[in-house]
Design a protein around this motif. Structure first.
Motif, mmCIF file in Angstrom:
data_model
loop_
_atom_site.group_PDB
_atom_site.id
_atom_site.type_symbol
_atom_site.label_atom_id
_atom_site.label_comp_id
_atom_site.label_asym_id
_atom_site.label_seq_id
_atom_site.Cartn_x
_atom_site.Cartn_y
_atom_site.Cartn_z
ATOM 1 N N THR A 40 0.886 -0.994 0.189
ATOM 2 C CA THR A 40 0.041 -0.262 0.286
ATOM 3 C C THR A 40 1.122 1.354 0.175
ATOM 4 N N MET A 41 2.489 1.538 0.102
ATOM 5 C CA MET A 41 3.210 2.365 -0.073
ATOM 6 C C MET A 41 3.135 3.365 0.944
ATOM 7 N N VAL A 42 2.690 2.755 2.365
ATOM 8 C CA VAL A 42 2.440 3.274 3.447
ATOM 9 C C VAL A 42 4.978 3.285 3.514
ATOM 10 N N VAL A 43 5.283 2.224 3.132
ATOM 11 C CA VAL A 43 7.113 2.584 3.239
ATOM 12 C C VAL A 43 7.090 2.286 1.443
ATOM 13 N N ARG A 44 7.716 3.037 0.519
ATOM 14 C CA ARG A 44 7.833 2.948 -0.552
ATOM 15 C C ARG A 44 9.012 3.469 -1.368
ATOM 16 N N GLY A 45 9.902 3.341 -2.543
ATOM 17 C CA GLY A 45 11.338 3.901 -2.802
ATOM 18 C C GLY A 45 11.758 2.571 -2.400
ATOM 19 N N ALA A 46 12.789 2.202 -3.781
ATOM 20 C CA ALA A 46 13.596 0.465 -4.056
ATOM 21 C C ALA A 46 14.298 0.421 -2.634
ATOM 22 N N PRO A 47 15.322 1.571 -1.723
ATOM 23 C CA PRO A 47 16.292 1.150 -1.178
ATOM 24 C C PRO A 47 14.992 0.996 -0.343
ATOM 25 N N ALA A 48 13.959 1.571 0.389
ATOM 26 C CA ALA A 48 13.195 2.008 1.427
ATOM 27 C C ALA A 48 12.628 0.277 1.978
ATOM 28 N N ILE A 49 12.755 -0.154 0.890
ATOM 29 C CA ILE A 49 11.693 -1.520 0.570
ATOM 30 C C ILE A 49 12.457 -2.562 1.383
ATOM 31 N N GLY A 50 13.813 -2.202 0.732
ATOM 32 C CA GLY A 50 14.050 -3.695 0.888
ATOM 33 C C GLY A 50 15.412 -3.286 2.697
ATOM 34 N N HIS A 150 12.520 13.145 -10.479
ATOM 35 C CA HIS A 150 10.489 12.551 -11.085
ATOM 36 C C HIS A 150 10.598 11.991 -9.483
ATOM 37 N N CYS A 151 9.263 12.110 -9.361
ATOM 38 C CA CYS A 151 8.932 11.103 -8.355
ATOM 39 C C CYS A 151 9.788 11.250 -6.968
ATOM 40 N N ASN A 152 10.192 10.299 -6.803
ATOM 41 C CA ASN A 152 10.681 10.631 -4.894
ATOM 42 C C ASN A 152 12.009 9.895 -5.175
ATOM 43 N N ALA A 153 13.481 10.105 -4.797
ATOM 44 C CA ALA A 153 14.316 9.432 -4.919
ATOM 45 C C ALA A 153 15.113 10.288 -3.825
ATOM 46 N N GLY A 154 14.892 10.529 -2.765
ATOM 47 C CA GLY A 154 15.290 10.703 -1.555
ATOM 48 C C GLY A 154 15.302 10.057 -0.397
ATOM 49 N N LEU A 189 1.966 10.871 -6.720
ATOM 50 C CA LEU A 189 2.114 12.255 -6.151
ATOM 51 C C LEU A 189 3.186 11.859 -5.687
ATOM 52 N N GLN A 190 4.526 11.392 -5.226
ATOM 53 C CA GLN A 190 5.549 11.233 -4.445
ATOM 54 C C GLN A 190 6.119 12.418 -5.219
ATOM 55 N N GLY A 191 6.288 12.782 -6.306
ATOM 56 C CA GLY A 191 7.362 14.892 -6.382
ATOM 57 C C GLY A 191 6.802 15.446 -5.909
ATOM 58 N N VAL A 228 17.529 11.250 -11.381
ATOM 59 C CA VAL A 228 16.201 10.183 -11.128
ATOM 60 C C VAL A 228 16.619 9.135 -10.689
ATOM 61 N N GLY A 229 15.920 8.489 -9.622
ATOM 62 C CA GLY A 229 16.473 7.309 -9.098
ATOM 63 C C GLY A 229 16.529 6.119 -9.942
ATOM 64 N N CYS A 230 16.637 5.084 -9.417
ATOM 65 C CA CYS A 230 16.110 3.570 -10.088
ATOM 66 C C CYS A 230 15.643 2.617 -9.324
ATOM 67 N N ASP A 231 15.102 1.902 -9.514
ATOM 68 C CA ASP A 231 14.201 0.490 -9.066
ATOM 69 C C ASP A 231 15.288 -1.210 -9.334
HETATM 70 O O1 MRU Z 1 6.939 3.771 -6.645
HETATM 71 P P1 MRU Z 1 7.167 4.190 -5.870
HETATM 72 O O2 MRU Z 1 6.846 5.619 -4.934
HETATM 73 O O3 MRU Z 1 8.156 3.010 -4.950
HETATM 74 O O4 MRU Z 1 8.351 4.557 -6.967
HETATM 75 C C1 MRU Z 1 9.820 4.689 -6.463
HETATM 76 C C2 MRU Z 1 10.948 5.372 -7.390
HETATM 77 O O5 MRU Z 1 10.450 5.133 -8.904
HETATM 78 C C3 MRU Z 1 12.050 5.439 -6.728
HETATM 79 O O6 MRU Z 1 12.810 6.331 -7.939
HETATM 80 C C4 MRU Z 1 12.608 4.429 -6.700
HETATM 81 O O7 MRU Z 1 12.134 3.132 -6.008
HETATM 82 C C5 MRU Z 1 14.198 4.830 -6.727
HETATM 83 S S1 MRU Z 1 14.642 5.706 -4.797
HETATM 84 C C6 MRU Z 1 15.482 6.027 -4.365
#
Ligand code: MRU
Length: 343
Positions: A40-50, A150-154, A189-191, A228-231
């Motif tokens: 549900t994306m309470v937590v999101r973003g590739a490294p945070a998910i890990g 783009h999005c949030n890679a913060g 709307l992550q951005g 930008v970030g990367c997944d």
């Molecule tokens: O769907 P999200 O919000 O998890 O997508 C996030 C992104 O696409 C980020 O750019 C990516 O995870 C890199 S975060 C450092």
């Protein structure tokens, strides 16, 4: 700013679905609830998910300490967590690392303290890698830079500090950033909600645009760099990131604007030869028919909702990692620097 905390054997997640209107922390002692929080994306973003998945694995080990079939239960917990979101490879990387730690401890419930130490190491290393890539990445930022992201890679998308926003933070500290443009990033709307919030908190000048304004901004010579970030990045440098990244890359290429992605090694998947092999998450069309829960389209209209797209390596100027900034040809460079990690 940090989105994840581990305190007194409990996981706390900053609820990113509520930001920036509300700062609410949710506590978790059940790994299944964490799997749902990832979905549900309470937590999101590739490294945070890990990072969250690593701690969720500890919660499972904690719950099953007395269970007769501990090893089988841990296997099932890993499978449940792995089924939460398919694209960001950090999730699978972190779970494999946690499982390897459990195996090294003989698959026994006594592994709990080693597992917690491993999850904390994943968390700590992620922040350190972000800071390293921030310093390396800041070198490619020109003076008085106007940067589009783009999005949030913060910090919110990572263990803390951020990947693309980490580079922006480091470059800003060096006095190089004149302006950041943040795409609002439909549908969720992550951005607008997260990137604008993070940058404002740090007093970094940010202007919010809708996704469809990016091309016009570039045509008016108002963007010096896209970051930008990367997944997930495949072996040839093709990479998946938030839907809309590909359009930005095409636009940047047309306008001759440098286009970089920033990512830690945990986001690189050398087992996939190219981007066509990256699994792309498709989310519920309801997210497109609504805006912050308010219906904006005719009820029942068909909606397509891929969460990510793939940008071909040919559109990339460079790849910012914690080890180095890579330039083409990417494939041998990725293999040389990260080959020992290939699964
Ligand atoms: O769907 P999200 O919000 O998890 O997508 C996030 C992104 O696409 C980020 O750019 C990516 O995870 C890199 S975060 C450092």
């Amino acid at each position: 700013m940090e989105p994840i905390r581990w305190e007194n054997n409990t996981l706390y997640l900053l609820d990113q679905t509520k930001l920036p209107l509300e700062t609410a922390w949710i506590s978790y002692s059940n790994y299944r609830a964490v799997a749902q929080a990832i979905e549900t994306m309470v937590v999101r973003g590739a490294p945070a998910i890990g990072v969250a998945a690593g701690y969720a694995y500890c919660l499972a080990a904690q719950a099953y300490q007395e269970a007769p079939s501990f090893a089988a239960k841990m296997k099932a917990a890993k499978e449940r967590l792995a089924a939460s979101r398919p694209t960001a490879v950090n999730l699978f990387w972190a779970l494999d690392r946690m499982e390897a730690c459990l195996t090294a401890c003989g698959n026994m419930p006594t592994a709990l303290s080693a597992l917690i130490a491993e999850a904390q190491a994943i968390h700590r290393e992620d922040v350190a890698q972000n800071k390293a890539m921030g310093q390396l990445g800041a070198e490619i930022v020109p003076p008085q830079a106007r940067i589009l992201t783009h999005c949030n890679a913060g910090a919110l998308a990572t263990g803390g500090y951020g990947t693309a926003l980490g580079v922006i933070r480091a470059a800003f500290a060096q006095g190089k950033v004149a302006q950041v443009y943040a795409d609002e990033t439909r549908p969720l709307l992550q951005g607008a909600r997260l990137t604008a919030y993070e940058l404002m908190e740090d007093h970094i000048p940010v202007t919010l645009i809708t996704d469809s304004m990016a091309g016009a901004l570039m045509a008016q010579h108002k963007v010096d760099l896209v970051l930008v970030g990367c997944d997930r990045m495949a072996a040839n440098g093709d990479f998946a990131n938030k839907i809309g990244t590909y359009s930005l890359a095409v636009n940047a290429h047309y306008h001759g604007i440098p286009f970089y992605t920033a990512l830690p090694s945990s986001t690189i998947d050398l087992s996939l030869p190219n981007g066509s092999c990256i699994p792309i998450e498709e989310r519920d069309g309801g997210e497109v028919r609504t805006l912050c829960g308010i219906q904006t389209a005719p009820a029942g209209v068909e909606a397509w909702n891929p969460a990510f797209d793939v940008t071909p390596y040919k559109l990339l100027t460079g790849i910012i990692t914690e080890k180095a900034v890579l330039y083409p040809p990417f494939q041998p460079e990725l293999r040389r620097l990260f080959g020992s990690m290939a699964g």
